[in-house]
Structure formats: structure tokens, C-alpha cells
Design a protein around this motif. Structure first.
Motif, PDB file in Angstrom:
ATOM      1  N   HIS A  30       0.832  -1.208   0.000  1.00  0.00           N
ATOM      2  CA  HIS A  30       0.000   0.000   0.000  1.00  0.00           C
ATOM      3  C   HIS A  30       0.865   1.256   0.000  1.00  0.00           C
ATOM      4  O   HIS A  30       0.599   2.203  -0.746  1.00  0.00           O
ATOM      5  N   ARG A  75     -10.240   4.849  -4.357  1.00  0.00           N
ATOM      6  CA  ARG A  75     -10.618   3.771  -3.459  1.00  0.00           C
ATOM      7  C   ARG A  75     -10.042   2.434  -3.903  1.00  0.00           C
ATOM      8  O   ARG A  75      -9.792   1.556  -3.092  1.00  0.00           O
ATOM      9  N   GLU A  76      -9.878   2.287  -5.179  1.00  0.00           N
ATOM     10  CA  GLU A  76      -9.313   1.022  -5.662  1.00  0.00           C
ATOM     11  C   GLU A  76      -8.426   1.273  -6.874  1.00  0.00           C
ATOM     12  O   GLU A  76      -8.617   2.227  -7.625  1.00  0.00           O
ATOM     13  N   THR A  78      -6.255  -0.779 -10.176  1.00  0.00           N
ATOM     14  CA  THR A  78      -6.262  -1.984 -11.001  1.00  0.00           C
ATOM     15  C   THR A  78      -4.824  -2.417 -11.202  1.00  0.00           C
ATOM     16  O   THR A  78      -3.982  -1.633 -11.637  1.00  0.00           O
ATOM     17  N   ASN A 116      -5.416  -4.877  -0.445  1.00  0.00           N
ATOM     18  CA  ASN A 116      -5.535  -3.427  -0.581  1.00  0.00           C
ATOM     19  C   ASN A 116      -6.829  -3.041  -1.299  1.00  0.00           C
ATOM     20  O   ASN A 116      -7.032  -1.897  -1.659  1.00  0.00           O
ATOM     21  N   ASN A 117      -7.699  -4.059  -1.512  1.00  0.00           N
ATOM     22  CA  ASN A 117      -8.988  -3.862  -2.185  1.00  0.00           C
ATOM     23  C   ASN A 117      -8.834  -3.464  -3.653  1.00  0.00           C
ATOM     24  O   ASN A 117      -9.674  -2.762  -4.222  1.00  0.00           O
ATOM     25  N   ASP A 118      -7.749  -3.894  -4.270  1.00  0.00           N
ATOM     26  CA  ASP A 118      -7.520  -3.618  -5.687  1.00  0.00           C
ATOM     27  C   ASP A 118      -7.998  -4.778  -6.553  1.00  0.00           C
ATOM     28  O   ASP A 118      -8.113  -5.911  -6.088  1.00  0.00           O
ATOM     29  N   LYS A 119      -8.256  -4.482  -7.791  1.00  0.00           N
ATOM     30  CA  LYS A 119      -8.589  -5.512  -8.777  1.00  0.00           C
ATOM     31  C   LYS A 119      -7.303  -6.058  -9.388  1.00  0.00           C
ATOM     32  O   LYS A 119      -6.307  -5.332  -9.498  1.00  0.00           O
ATOM     33  N   LYS A 137     -11.820  -8.652  -8.223  1.00  0.00           N
ATOM     34  CA  LYS A 137     -11.399  -8.732  -6.834  1.00  0.00           C
ATOM     35  C   LYS A 137     -11.656 -10.131  -6.284  1.00  0.00           C
ATOM     36  O   LYS A 137     -12.332 -10.940  -6.904  1.00  0.00           O
TER      37      LYS A 137
END
Length: 288
Positions: A30, A75-76, A78, A116-119, A137
Motif C-alpha cells: 500500500h 478507493r481502488e 487496477t 488493498n482492495n484492488d482488482k 477482486k
């Protein structure tokens, strides 16, 4: 490998790499990519300690006092993994082959991303685009990616990074974090890399084996090019032959380094028989 063996291997890789992600790379991923996916929020007056690189010079000139641009972290993000599945990636002489190392590296990066809540999406490439897995995700998606990395059989043997980057540039409009994992035994890819690096945050991971770099003096041996099929005999006892081989690798490694440097991207090198944890830690910390 049959299905049972693949599932067992997926589980082994999950346990190892997820553990690394949770205990070693927690927060470092992050920190390394914070501010890489940012959206403009507002302009405010400059305060002591603000990053001078954020100064909005147009507004500053208009009001005759320094103003900076304020960004909000998206927020996210890729994350795209561009994975070399060419024949040369199957080469390895000690701990593991390059493809297995690439699989583990992909797993570490993918688990870091979903934490990290990423795609995460993947492109498998050889001398053409082999397969595209759209970004999603979730743990099940990551396990699917690992399974594909272990079981995928490419249609071609060569490496063409230029065409792969061109495909990626055309297919992906949203700014992404892009990891290119390869031994980079490809033709010229500088222009395509330049374009990708302007649009995206690009990181190259140069994976190589000790025997890519140097030959042992073991006498006359027959060697073949895994990607072209060319075969020749070489005398490894000949010191000049070994030195030539080392120079060729050094020149190739320098080309890779220069190509990424010129484009504004970054490059990290990992050897198949060395611990990749330290290399990734150093990379993440240097970006934080």
C-alpha cells in the motif's frame, strides 16, 4: 500435472505467498503505490512542508502566492500482471525454473493487491497475446489466476513484448499498476514501453537463471534455443566462449535496465535460486 496435483500446488503457493503478504509485505504494498492512483480534489494555499512538486503554477501565477493541487487517493486500483509464458520461461537449473518463480511472484503481488482492495487482471504472452483474464477482486479470483499460471500451455514459443504492450495499451484505458514478469528475451520494445509508462505505473520484474548469466566449464556441450529451436555445439572449457556468454547477458541486462529507465518505469531483477522476498521488500520500501 493432473487436476489433483494442480490443486495441491495451488494450495501450497497460496499458503506460502499469502503468509508472506500478511506478515512481511503488510502495508508495504500500500505504501509503495499510495498516490499512484489519485484523483484531483481541490487547490489550496501552499503550507510549509508541502511537496513542492504539487504546486499549481497557473493558479500560483494568477494569485501571486503559491497554491498546490490536492489529490484524493482512489478507493481502488487496477493491477495488471503481464506474464511471460514463452518457452524460455520454462528454463531453470537449480532451485526452480523461471516460470515457477514468476507464478510465486504473481501470487504475492495478487494477494497484496486484494488485501488493498484492488482488482487484479492477467495477460499471458509469448510472441503474441495468449490469454487475457479481466481484472476482478477476491480470493477465489486470485486462486483461479494461480491455477491458470500452473496449468496454462502456450500456443507459441517465442517472446514479443512489443506486441503485448501494444495490446495492453489499446485494451486498458484506466490507469493501472502494471507488473511485467519476464526474462525479456524479446526484440525492441522501447516505443511500446514508453507509451505504456506514460499512461500507467509500470514495473518490470526481470527473472533470470544463473545459467542465463554464466556457463560452467564442463567441456563440449550441445545447446538449443528454446524459442527458435536452433542447436549448436559449444566448448565451455574455452574461456573466451564463457566470457562472451557473460558479456551477452550483461549487455541484455543493461538494455532492459536502460529501456525501463528511459521510459520512466522501474525494473527489479530476481534470480531463480535467490530469495525474492528481499528483492520485493527493497523495491517496495524504495517506493514508499
Amino acid at each position: 500435472m493432473d487436476t489433483a496435483e494442480i490443486l495441491k500446488k495451488v494450495r501450497q503457493i497460496e499458503i506460502k505467498t499469502k503468509g508472506l503478504t500478511n506478515h512481511i509485505f503488510a502495508g508495504e504494498y500500500h505504501s509503495a503505490f499510495k498516490g499512484r492512483g489519485m484523483s484531483f480534489s481541490e487547490v489550496r494555499e501552499y503550507h510549509f512542508g508541502d511537496d513542492v512538486r504539487s504546486i499549481d503554477w497557473n493558479v500560483t501565477a494568477r494569485f501571486n502566492t503559491p497554491f498546490i493541487k490536492v489529490f484524493e487517493e482512489e478507493r481502488e486500483l487496477t493491477v495488471m500482471l503481464l506474464v511471460d509464458v514463452s518457452e524460455s520461461s520454462a528454463f531453470g537449473t537449480k532451485k526452480q525454473d523461471k516460470r515457477h518463480l514468476i507464478t510465486e511472484l504473481c501470487a504475492v503481488l495478487a494477494f497484496s493487491a486484494i488485501n488493498n482492495n484492488d482488482k487484479v487482471g492477467v495477460i499471458f504472452f509469448s510472441d503474441g497475446m495468449e490469454r487475457y483474464i479481466p481484472p476482478k477482486k477476491g480470493k477465489s479470483h486470485i486462486l483461479f489466476i494461480i491455477r491458470e499460471l500452473l496449468s496454462f500451455t502456450p500456443k507459441r514459443k517465442g517472446t514479443n513484448l512489443k506486441e503485448t504492450l501494444r495490446f495492453f495499451n489499446n485494451a486498458t484505458k484506466k490507469r493501472s499498476i502494471v507488473f511485467v514478469l519476464s526474462d525479456f528475451l524479446s526484440g525492441d520494445y522501447q516505443d511500446a514501453l514508453n507509451i505504456a509508462s506514460k499512461r500507467h505505473d509500470v514495473v518490470g520484474v526481470h527473472v533470470y537463471d544463473q545459467r542465463d548469466k554464466e556457463l560452467p566449464p564442463v567441456g563440449l556441450i550441445q545447446v538449443s534455443d528454446a524459442e527458435t529451436g536452433d542447436v549448436q555445439w559449444i566448448d565451455t572449457n574455452d574461456r573466451q566462449v564463457r566470457q562472451y556468454y557473460e558479456r551477452q547477458f550483461a549487455q541484455h541486462a543493461q538494455y532492459c535496465k536502460n529501456a525501463f529507465l528511459k521510459s520512466g518505469a522501474e525494473l527489479v531483477s530476481v534470480r531463480t535460486d535467490e530469495d525474492y522476498v528481499k528483492a520485493l521488500q527493497t523495491f517496495f520500501l524504495n517506493r514508499a
